[in-house]
Design a protein around this motif. Structure first.
Motif, PDB file in Angstrom:
ATOM      1  N   CYS A 173      -7.989  13.864  71.290  1.00 23.60           N
ATOM      2  CA  CYS A 173      -7.523  15.156  70.456  1.00 23.60           C
ATOM      3  C   CYS A 173      -6.622  14.387  69.116  1.00 23.60           C
ATOM      4  O   CYS A 173      -5.928  13.702  69.535  1.00 23.60           O
ATOM      5  CB  CYS A 173      -6.607  16.025  70.956  1.00 23.60           C
ATOM      6  SG  CYS A 173      -5.929  17.499  69.935  1.00 23.60           S
ATOM      7  N   LEU A 210     -10.405  14.345  75.410  1.00 26.16           N
ATOM      8  CA  LEU A 210     -11.092  15.813  75.273  1.00 26.16           C
ATOM      9  C   LEU A 210     -11.918  15.900  76.499  1.00 26.16           C
ATOM     10  O   LEU A 210     -12.443  14.879  76.971  1.00 26.16           O
ATOM     11  CB  LEU A 210     -11.910  15.649  73.942  1.00 26.16           C
ATOM     12  CG  LEU A 210     -11.272  15.622  72.816  1.00 26.16           C
ATOM     13  CD1 LEU A 210     -12.106  15.363  71.465  1.00 26.16           C
ATOM     14  CD2 LEU A 210     -10.024  16.689  72.467  1.00 26.16           C
ATOM     15  N   CYS A 238      -9.231  20.175  73.829  1.00 30.03           N
ATOM     16  CA  CYS A 238      -8.035  19.258  74.268  1.00 30.03           C
ATOM     17  C   CYS A 238      -7.131  20.381  75.204  1.00 30.03           C
ATOM     18  O   CYS A 238      -7.127  21.548  74.957  1.00 30.03           O
ATOM     19  CB  CYS A 238      -6.794  19.235  72.930  1.00 30.03           C
ATOM     20  SG  CYS A 238      -5.359  18.631  73.399  1.00 30.03           S
TER      21      CYS A 238
END
Length: 152
Positions: A96, A103, A129
């Motif tokens: 993220c 992620l 995320c």
């Protein structure tokens, strides 16, 4: 994925754009808008991170593991890092750009209510995320960032 020890960075307060690119490349990169040099050095030592900086005084501090970036341009900074650490060859799963968390792939059906109509129509691969909930897809912003990374 890279089987050797992963590179971990802390980008000083002037390198926010660089931090985002490093996170997109999968590098664990901390960034703080404001942090005291002593705290930065302590965190670097504690977490075995390389401090990325344009601050010559911080770089010359013999108690810290720093890498001095000569350029003020994020693309040139990426090139400097690639020359020093071969980062282009050590890329990992994207993180993220806000939270620095790796992620996770997510099914489109689970996030339909969070997506703009055009995104629903044209994209099928999504990542999220787990910390902030931000959803990512491979749209024009992603492609521009990847083109920048490839150009190093």
């Amino acid at each position: 994925m890279n089987k050797t020890k992963s590179l971990k960075f802390i980008a000083d307060c002037h390198l926010g754009k660089l931090a985002k690119y490093l996170r997109m490349m999968g590098f664990d990169t901390l960034f703080f808008n404001s942090i005291d040099d002593d705290e930065l050095i302590a965190l670097s030592a504690q977490e075995e991170r390389i401090i990325l900086t344009r601050d010559k005084l911080l770089h010359e501090n013999k108690t810290s593991n720093t890498f001095y970036l000569h350029s003020i341009n994020h693309l040139e900074q990426l090139r400097e890092l690639n020359r020093a650490f071969l980062i282009k060859n050590k890329r990992e799963k994207p993180r993220c750009i806000l939270c620095n968390v790796t992620l996770k792939e997510i099914n489109k059906k689970e996030i339909l209510d969070q997506l703009p109509k055009k995104v629903v129509k044209y994209f099928d691969f999504f990542e999220v995320c787990s910390k902030c909930g931000r959803v990512y897809w491979h749209g024009s912003h992603f492609k521009r960032m990847m083109n920048t990374i490839e150009s190093i």
